[in-house]
Design a protein around this motif. Structure first.
Motif, PDB file in Angstrom:
ATOM      1  N   LEU A 172       0.808  -1.219   0.000  1.00 28.28           N
ATOM      2  CA  LEU A 172       0.000   0.000   0.000  1.00 28.28           C
ATOM      3  C   LEU A 172       0.844   1.274   0.000  1.00 28.28           C
ATOM      4  O   LEU A 172       0.622   2.173  -0.807  1.00 28.28           O
ATOM      5  N   GLY A 173       1.776   1.367   0.912  1.00 30.93           N
ATOM      6  CA  GLY A 173       2.543   2.593   1.085  1.00 30.93           C
ATOM      7  C   GLY A 173       3.519   2.878  -0.040  1.00 30.93           C
ATOM      8  O   GLY A 173       3.696   4.033  -0.440  1.00 30.93           O
ATOM      9  N   ASN A 174       4.152   1.849  -0.556  1.00 28.33           N
ATOM     10  CA  ASN A 174       5.146   2.017  -1.611  1.00 28.33           C
ATOM     11  C   ASN A 174       4.548   2.650  -2.876  1.00 28.33           C
ATOM     12  O   ASN A 174       5.039   3.683  -3.334  1.00 28.33           O
ATOM     13  N   PRO A 175       3.481   2.091  -3.452  1.00 28.37           N
ATOM     14  CA  PRO A 175       2.909   2.750  -4.637  1.00 28.37           C
ATOM     15  C   PRO A 175       2.377   4.151  -4.331  1.00 28.37           C
ATOM     16  O   PRO A 175       2.572   5.086  -5.117  1.00 28.37           O
ATOM     17  N   TYR A 176       1.718   4.293  -3.173  1.00 26.37           N
ATOM     18  CA  TYR A 176       1.176   5.602  -2.810  1.00 26.37           C
ATOM     19  C   TYR A 176       2.286   6.639  -2.677  1.00 26.37           C
ATOM     20  O   TYR A 176       2.156   7.775  -3.154  1.00 26.37           O
ATOM     21  N   LEU A 177       3.389   6.250  -2.045  1.00 25.29           N
ATOM     22  CA  LEU A 177       4.519   7.160  -1.863  1.00 25.29           C
ATOM     23  C   LEU A 177       5.027   7.678  -3.203  1.00 25.29           C
ATOM     24  O   LEU A 177       5.179   8.895  -3.390  1.00 25.29           O
ATOM     25  N   TRP A 178       5.298   6.785  -4.148  1.00 25.31           N
ATOM     26  CA  TRP A 178       5.901   7.216  -5.401  1.00 25.31           C
ATOM     27  C   TRP A 178       4.918   7.940  -6.311  1.00 25.31           C
ATOM     28  O   TRP A 178       5.315   8.835  -7.062  1.00 25.31           O
ATOM     29  N   ALA A 230       5.624   8.006 -15.678  1.00 30.38           N
ATOM     30  CA  ALA A 230       5.100   6.654 -15.499  1.00 30.38           C
ATOM     31  C   ALA A 230       6.251   5.657 -15.344  1.00 30.38           C
ATOM     32  O   ALA A 230       6.201   4.770 -14.488  1.00 30.38           O
ATOM     33  N   LEU A 231       7.283   5.805 -16.154  1.00 29.05           N
ATOM     34  CA  LEU A 231       8.443   4.924 -16.055  1.00 29.05           C
ATOM     35  C   LEU A 231       9.140   5.102 -14.712  1.00 29.05           C
ATOM     36  O   LEU A 231       9.558   4.120 -14.084  1.00 29.05           O
ATOM     37  N   PHE A 232       9.257   6.356 -14.253  1.00 30.10           N
ATOM     38  CA  PHE A 232       9.862   6.615 -12.951  1.00 30.10           C
ATOM     39  C   PHE A 232       9.081   5.921 -11.839  1.00 30.10           C
ATOM     40  O   PHE A 232       9.674   5.301 -10.946  1.00 30.10           O
ATOM     41  N   ILE A 233       7.760   6.013 -11.874  1.00 25.27           N
ATOM     42  CA  ILE A 233       6.928   5.385 -10.846  1.00 25.27           C
ATOM     43  C   ILE A 233       7.131   3.879 -10.842  1.00 25.27           C
ATOM     44  O   ILE A 233       7.327   3.258  -9.791  1.00 25.27           O
ATOM     45  N   ILE A 234       7.130   3.265 -12.019  1.00 28.12           N
ATOM     46  CA  ILE A 234       7.276   1.813 -12.112  1.00 28.12           C
ATOM     47  C   ILE A 234       8.638   1.366 -11.592  1.00 28.12           C
ATOM     48  O   ILE A 234       8.745   0.414 -10.807  1.00 28.12           O
ATOM     49  N   VAL A 235       9.696   2.061 -12.003  1.00 29.61           N
ATOM     50  CA  VAL A 235      11.043   1.687 -11.562  1.00 29.61           C
ATOM     51  C   VAL A 235      11.213   1.932 -10.061  1.00 29.61           C
ATOM     52  O   VAL A 235      11.788   1.095  -9.349  1.00 29.61           O
ATOM     53  N   ALA A 236      10.708   3.045  -9.570  1.00 26.33           N
ATOM     54  CA  ALA A 236      10.831   3.360  -8.145  1.00 26.33           C
ATOM     55  C   ALA A 236      10.078   2.345  -7.292  1.00 26.33           C
ATOM     56  O   ALA A 236      10.590   1.908  -6.248  1.00 26.33           O
ATOM     57  N   ILE A 237       8.886   1.940  -7.718  1.00 28.56           N
ATOM     58  CA  ILE A 237       8.123   0.938  -6.981  1.00 28.56           C
ATOM     59  C   ILE A 237       8.869  -0.392  -6.981  1.00 28.56           C
ATOM     60  O   ILE A 237       8.937  -1.084  -5.961  1.00 28.56           O
ATOM     61  N   ALA A 238       9.446  -0.764  -8.118  1.00 25.24           N
ATOM     62  CA  ALA A 238      10.179  -2.027  -8.206  1.00 25.24           C
ATOM     63  C   ALA A 238      11.416  -2.020  -7.305  1.00 25.24           C
ATOM     64  O   ALA A 238      11.684  -3.000  -6.599  1.00 25.24           O
ATOM     65  N   ILE A 239      12.157  -0.927  -7.321  1.00 27.25           N
ATOM     66  CA  ILE A 239      13.364  -0.849  -6.489  1.00 27.25           C
ATOM     67  C   ILE A 239      12.999  -0.847  -5.012  1.00 27.25           C
ATOM     68  O   ILE A 239      13.606  -1.572  -4.209  1.00 27.25           O
ATOM     69  N   LEU A 262      -1.359 -12.260   5.110  1.00 31.62           N
ATOM     70  CA  LEU A 262      -2.164 -11.287   5.859  1.00 31.62           C
ATOM     71  C   LEU A 262      -2.040  -9.877   5.281  1.00 31.62           C
ATOM     72  O   LEU A 262      -3.035  -9.158   5.162  1.00 31.62           O
ATOM     73  N   SER A 263      -0.829  -9.467   4.906  1.00 31.51           N
ATOM     74  CA  SER A 263      -0.655  -8.103   4.395  1.00 31.51           C
ATOM     75  C   SER A 263      -1.278  -7.943   3.010  1.00 31.51           C
ATOM     76  O   SER A 263      -1.863  -6.901   2.719  1.00 31.51           O
ATOM     77  N   VAL A 264      -1.185  -8.952   2.160  1.00 31.79           N
ATOM     78  CA  VAL A 264      -1.824  -8.864   0.844  1.00 31.79           C
ATOM     79  C   VAL A 264      -3.340  -8.838   0.998  1.00 31.79           C
ATOM     80  O   VAL A 264      -4.035  -8.064   0.327  1.00 31.79           O
ATOM     81  N   THR A 265      -3.880  -9.649   1.892  1.00 29.67           N
ATOM     82  CA  THR A 265      -5.319  -9.649   2.136  1.00 29.67           C
ATOM     83  C   THR A 265      -5.779  -8.294   2.658  1.00 29.67           C
ATOM     84  O   THR A 265      -6.791  -7.751   2.197  1.00 29.67           O
ATOM     85  N   ALA A 266      -5.047  -7.729   3.610  1.00 28.04           N
ATOM     86  CA  ALA A 266      -5.402  -6.409   4.146  1.00 28.04           C
ATOM     87  C   ALA A 266      -5.307  -5.337   3.071  1.00 28.04           C
ATOM     88  O   ALA A 266      -6.160  -4.437   3.001  1.00 28.04           O
ATOM     89  N   ALA A 267      -4.313  -5.422   2.200  1.00 28.28           N
ATOM     90  CA  ALA A 267      -4.169  -4.443   1.121  1.00 28.28           C
ATOM     91  C   ALA A 267      -5.330  -4.555   0.137  1.00 28.28           C
ATOM     92  O   ALA A 267      -5.870  -3.535  -0.317  1.00 28.28           O
ATOM     93  N   LEU A 268      -5.729  -5.762  -0.210  1.00 28.10           N
ATOM     94  CA  LEU A 268      -6.856  -5.945  -1.127  1.00 28.10           C
ATOM     95  C   LEU A 268      -8.159  -5.443  -0.520  1.00 28.10           C
ATOM     96  O   LEU A 268      -8.966  -4.803  -1.211  1.00 28.10           O
ATOM     97  N   VAL A 269      -8.363  -5.704   0.762  1.00 27.94           N
ATOM     98  CA  VAL A 269      -9.571  -5.209   1.423  1.00 27.94           C
ATOM     99  C   VAL A 269      -9.560  -3.682   1.475  1.00 27.94           C
ATOM    100  O   VAL A 269     -10.576  -3.029   1.206  1.00 27.94           O
ATOM    101  N   ALA A 270      -8.413  -3.091   1.807  1.00 31.98           N
ATOM    102  CA  ALA A 270      -8.316  -1.625   1.849  1.00 31.98           C
ATOM    103  C   ALA A 270      -8.573  -1.019   0.471  1.00 31.98           C
ATOM    104  O   ALA A 270      -9.279  -0.010   0.360  1.00 31.98           O
TER     105      ALA A 270
END
Length: 133
Positions: A25-31, A49-58, A113-121
């Motif tokens: 949740l926080g990583n994509p939102y941050l970038w 868009a490329l910056f966001i994708i690379v930053a999220i991956a790193i 648990l974290s993936v489930t919570a992220a999907l619910v959020a």
């Protein structure tokens, strides 16, 4: 096992859960917020868009390493083993007599648990708070 070891293990598990939630949740939102704050217009350019994708991956790769270190720390606090006694429903046989041969680690449980919570959020945000128009 002493009370201090159990509390230390619980603290490490909480850190792992927070790290997992940040990863999903926080990583994509941050970038996305960082890119939006530095944008000159409301349109998204290909470079942004490329910056966001690379930053999220790193950042995701760094979080994987952090979670692996926390998992090893959890194993040390619990006496050398990170295995937990949780039997996932998808790992049970139809006869329920056989074992899968694979132990479930604390990191496995925390990630589920974290993936489930992220999907619910995300679902709550999408259906109740997102306004389009």
């Amino acid at each position: 096992m002493t009370l201090i070891r159990r509390l230390a293990g619980l603290g490490v598990l909480l850190l792992m859960l927070l790290g997992g939630l940040f990863m999903w949740l926080g990583n994509p939102y941050l970038w996305i917020r960082v890119t939006a704050a530095r944008a000159d217009s409301q349109g998204l350019t290909m470079g942004q868009a490329l910056f966001i994708i690379v930053a999220i991956a790193i950042t995701g790769a760094v979080m994987v390493k952090v979670l692996a270190v926390l998992n090893a720390l959890y194993a040390r606090t619990q006496g050398g083993s990170d295995e937990v006694s949780v039997r996932m429903p998808w790992n049970q046989s139809l006869r329920d007599g056989r074992t899968t041969g694979r132990q479930t680690s604390a990191l496995d449980v925390v990630m589920v648990l974290s993936v489930t919570a992220a999907l619910v959020a995300f679902a709550v945000w999408f259906f109740f708070f997102a306004h389009y128009g």
